[in-house]
Design an enzyme around this catalytic site. Structure first.
Site, short mmCIF file in Angstrom:
data_model
loop_
_atom_site.label_atom_id
_atom_site.label_comp_id
_atom_site.label_asym_id
_atom_site.label_seq_id
_atom_site.Cartn_x
_atom_site.Cartn_y
_atom_site.Cartn_z
N LYS A 1 0.84 -1.20 0.00
CA LYS A 1 0.00 0.00 0.00
C LYS A 1 0.88 1.26 0.00
O LYS A 1 2.10 1.18 0.22
CB LYS A 1 -0.92 -0.05 1.22
CG LYS A 1 -1.97 -1.19 1.14
CD LYS A 1 -2.78 -1.25 2.43
CE LYS A 1 -3.91 -2.26 2.32
NZ LYS A 1 -4.65 -2.37 3.61
N TYR B 1 -12.04 -2.46 -3.13
CA TYR B 1 -12.71 -2.42 -1.82
C TYR B 1 -14.16 -1.99 -2.03
O TYR B 1 -14.49 -0.81 -1.90
CB TYR B 1 -12.01 -1.43 -0.89
CG TYR B 1 -10.66 -1.85 -0.34
CD1 TYR B 1 -10.47 -3.10 0.25
CD2 TYR B 1 -9.57 -0.97 -0.36
CE1 TYR B 1 -9.24 -3.47 0.78
CE2 TYR B 1 -8.34 -1.33 0.18
CZ TYR B 1 -8.18 -2.58 0.74
OH TYR B 1 -6.96 -2.95 1.26
N ARG C 1 -1.24 -14.75 4.12
CA ARG C 1 -1.96 -14.10 5.24
C ARG C 1 -1.19 -14.29 6.55
O ARG C 1 -1.12 -13.39 7.37
CB ARG C 1 -3.36 -14.70 5.38
CG ARG C 1 -4.32 -14.36 4.27
CD ARG C 1 -4.73 -12.91 4.22
NE ARG C 1 -5.59 -12.50 5.31
CZ ARG C 1 -6.32 -11.39 5.31
NH1 ARG C 1 -6.27 -10.56 4.28
NH2 ARG C 1 -7.06 -11.08 6.34
N THR D 1 -5.24 -7.79 10.71
CA THR D 1 -5.56 -6.48 10.12
C THR D 1 -5.10 -5.30 10.97
O THR D 1 -4.53 -4.34 10.46
CB THR D 1 -7.09 -6.38 9.92
OG1 THR D 1 -7.53 -7.50 9.16
CG2 THR D 1 -7.47 -5.10 9.19
N ARG E 1 3.03 -6.86 9.22
CA ARG E 1 2.35 -5.77 9.93
C ARG E 1 2.88 -5.63 11.37
O ARG E 1 3.05 -4.53 11.88
CB ARG E 1 0.84 -6.00 9.92
CG ARG E 1 0.20 -5.75 8.55
CD ARG E 1 -1.24 -6.21 8.51
NE ARG E 1 -1.92 -5.89 7.27
CZ ARG E 1 -3.07 -6.43 6.89
NH1 ARG E 1 -3.66 -7.33 7.65
NH2 ARG E 1 -3.62 -6.08 5.75
N ASN F 1 -1.88 -0.18 7.25
CA ASN F 1 -1.26 -1.43 7.71
C ASN F 1 -0.37 -2.03 6.62
O ASN F 1 -0.19 -3.24 6.54
CB ASN F 1 -2.34 -2.41 8.18
CG ASN F 1 -3.40 -2.65 7.12
OD1 ASN F 1 -3.27 -2.19 5.99
ND2 ASN F 1 -4.43 -3.39 7.48
N HIS G 1 -1.85 -5.33 1.49
CA HIS G 1 -3.09 -6.07 1.28
C HIS G 1 -2.73 -7.49 0.85
O HIS G 1 -1.77 -7.69 0.10
CB HIS G 1 -3.93 -5.42 0.16
CG HIS G 1 -5.01 -6.33 -0.34
ND1 HIS G 1 -6.21 -6.48 0.30
CD2 HIS G 1 -5.03 -7.20 -1.39
CE1 HIS G 1 -6.94 -7.39 -0.34
NE2 HIS G 1 -6.25 -7.84 -1.38
N GLU H 1 -9.68 -10.84 -7.34
CA GLU H 1 -8.74 -9.71 -7.24
C GLU H 1 -7.65 -9.79 -8.31
O GLU H 1 -7.26 -8.77 -8.88
CB GLU H 1 -8.12 -9.68 -5.84
CG GLU H 1 -9.14 -9.32 -4.78
CD GLU H 1 -8.57 -9.28 -3.36
OE1 GLU H 1 -9.28 -8.83 -2.46
OE2 GLU H 1 -7.41 -9.71 -3.15
N1 UDP Z 1 -9.43 -1.05 7.53
C1 UDP Z 1 -9.69 0.18 8.13
N2 UDP Z 1 -10.40 0.19 9.28
C2 UDP Z 1 -10.87 -0.93 9.89
C3 UDP Z 1 -10.61 -2.17 9.27
C4 UDP Z 1 -9.88 -2.19 8.09
O1 UDP Z 1 -9.28 1.21 7.62
O2 UDP Z 1 -11.51 -0.85 10.94
C5 UDP Z 1 -8.66 -1.07 6.27
C6 UDP Z 1 -7.28 -1.71 6.41
O3 UDP Z 1 -6.37 -0.99 5.58
C7 UDP Z 1 -7.55 -3.11 5.90
C8 UDP Z 1 -8.56 -2.84 4.78
O4 UDP Z 1 -9.39 -1.82 5.33
O5 UDP Z 1 -6.36 -3.73 5.45
C9 UDP Z 1 -9.42 -4.01 4.36
O6 UDP Z 1 -10.05 -4.57 5.50
P1 UDP Z 1 -10.09 -6.14 5.71
O7 UDP Z 1 -11.06 -6.40 6.81
O8 UDP Z 1 -10.32 -6.83 4.42
O9 UDP Z 1 -8.62 -6.46 6.29
P2 UDP Z 1 -7.38 -7.25 5.65
O10 UDP Z 1 -7.94 -8.35 4.80
O11 UDP Z 1 -6.56 -6.26 4.86
O12 UDP Z 1 -6.60 -7.77 6.83
MG MG Z 2 -9.40 -8.28 3.31
#
Ligand code: UDP
Ligand code: MG
Length: 190
Positions: free
Chosen positions: A13, A53, A115, A121, A132, A152, A155, A166
Site C-alpha cells: 500500500k 474495496y 496471510r 488487520t 504488519r 497497515n 493487502h 482480485e
Molecule cells: N481497515 C480500516 N479500518 C478498519 C478495518 C480495516 O481502515 O476498521 C482497512 C485496512 O487498511 C484493511 C482494509 O481496510 O487492510 C481491508 O479490510 P479487511 O477487513 O479486508 O482487512 P485485511 O484483509 O486487509 O486484513
Molecule cells: Mg481483506
C-alpha cells in the site's frame, strides 16, 4: 497436487511504498519460496479503489473499528453506521494517495501462507515476525478515530475465491507468467 498450488494477490500500500519497505516486504515472500508471477507499480483512482474495496466492506470495517474501540475503551457518540462509512471513505483516500506495488504470488496454499506472513488487520494485534507486526503498530480504532485510513502497509487476498477475483481485477492474463523457480525442484520433485 496441482490444486494445492494457489495464486494470491498482494499489494504494498502507499505507506509501504513511501516508507521504502517494498524490498523488505517482497523478500519475506521470496525467502519462504513463494514465486512472483506478476508485478507492477500503479497509482489507482477512486473508481478502481471501489472495485477492489467494494462498499460491502463497510460492515467489516465497522466491526473491526469497534473491536479496537472496545479493547482500548474508546466511546464515540457518532452512530455505528456513520463510523463505518467514515472509515470506508478514509480507506479509499489512503489507498489512492500514492502508487502501490501489486503482485501475484504463487505457491502451495499461497493464500493462507501469505496471510500468515502478513499478520492480522489491526497492527497493534499483529504478531511479531509478521509484516504488519514488525513494521507498524497502530490500531484500526486509532486510524478510524484519526480519520487517516487503516495504514497497515499491505493487502493480501483473504480466500482463494477473493484471490481469483482480485487477480483478474488487477492483472491481465498476459501480465502473469508461468516458469520454474529453483523452489519448484524442492516442492515438486516428481
Ligand atoms: N481497515 C480500516 N479500518 C478498519 C478495518 C480495516 O481502515 O476498521 C482497512 C485496512 O487498511 C484493511 C482494509 O481496510 O487492510 C481491508 O479490510 P479487511 O477487513 O479486508 O482487512 P485485511 O484483509 O486487509 O486484513
Ligand atoms: Mg481483506
Amino acid at each position: 497436487m496441482k490444486e494445492m498450488i494457489e495464486r494470491t494477490l498482494v499489494i504494498i500500500k502507499p505507506d509501504g511504498v513511501k516508507r521504502s519497505l517494498s524490498g523488505e516486504i517482497i523478500s519475506r515472500f521470496e525467502k519462504v519460496g513463494l514465486k512472483i508471477v506478476g508485478m507492477k507499480m500503479v497509482w489507482i483512482n477512486k473508481d478502481f479503489a471501489k472495485k477492489h474495496y467494494p462498499e460491502a466492506l463497510i460492515p467489516v470495517l465497522t466491526e473491526k473499528t469497534f473491536l479496537d474501540y472496545d479493547a482500548i475503551g474508546i466511546k464515540v457518540n457518532e452512530k455505528r453506521e456513520l463510523v463505518g462509512k467514515g472509515a470506508y471513505e478514509d480507506l479509499l483516500k489512503y489507498i489512492t494517495e500514492g502508487p502501490v506495488i501489486a503482485m501475484v504470488l504463487e505457491g502451495v496454499h499461497a493464500v493462507e501462507v501469505v496471510r500468515k506472513l502478513v499478520g492480522s488487520t489491526s497492527p497493534y494485534k499483529s504478531a511479531p515476525g509478521t509484516i504488519r507486526g514488525d513494521f507498524t503498530h497502530i490500531s484500526m480504532g486509532y486510524a478510524t478515530y484519526k480519520k487517516m485510513g487503516g495504514r497497515n502497509l499491505i493487502h493480501a487476498s483473504g480466500t482463494v475465491e477473493e484471490a481469483k477475483k482480485e487477480i483478474s481485477l488487477w492483472f491481465k492474463d498476459n501480465e502473469l507468467h508461468s516458469f520454474k523457480s529453483v523452489h519448484d525442484e524442492h516442492i515438486m520433485p516428481n
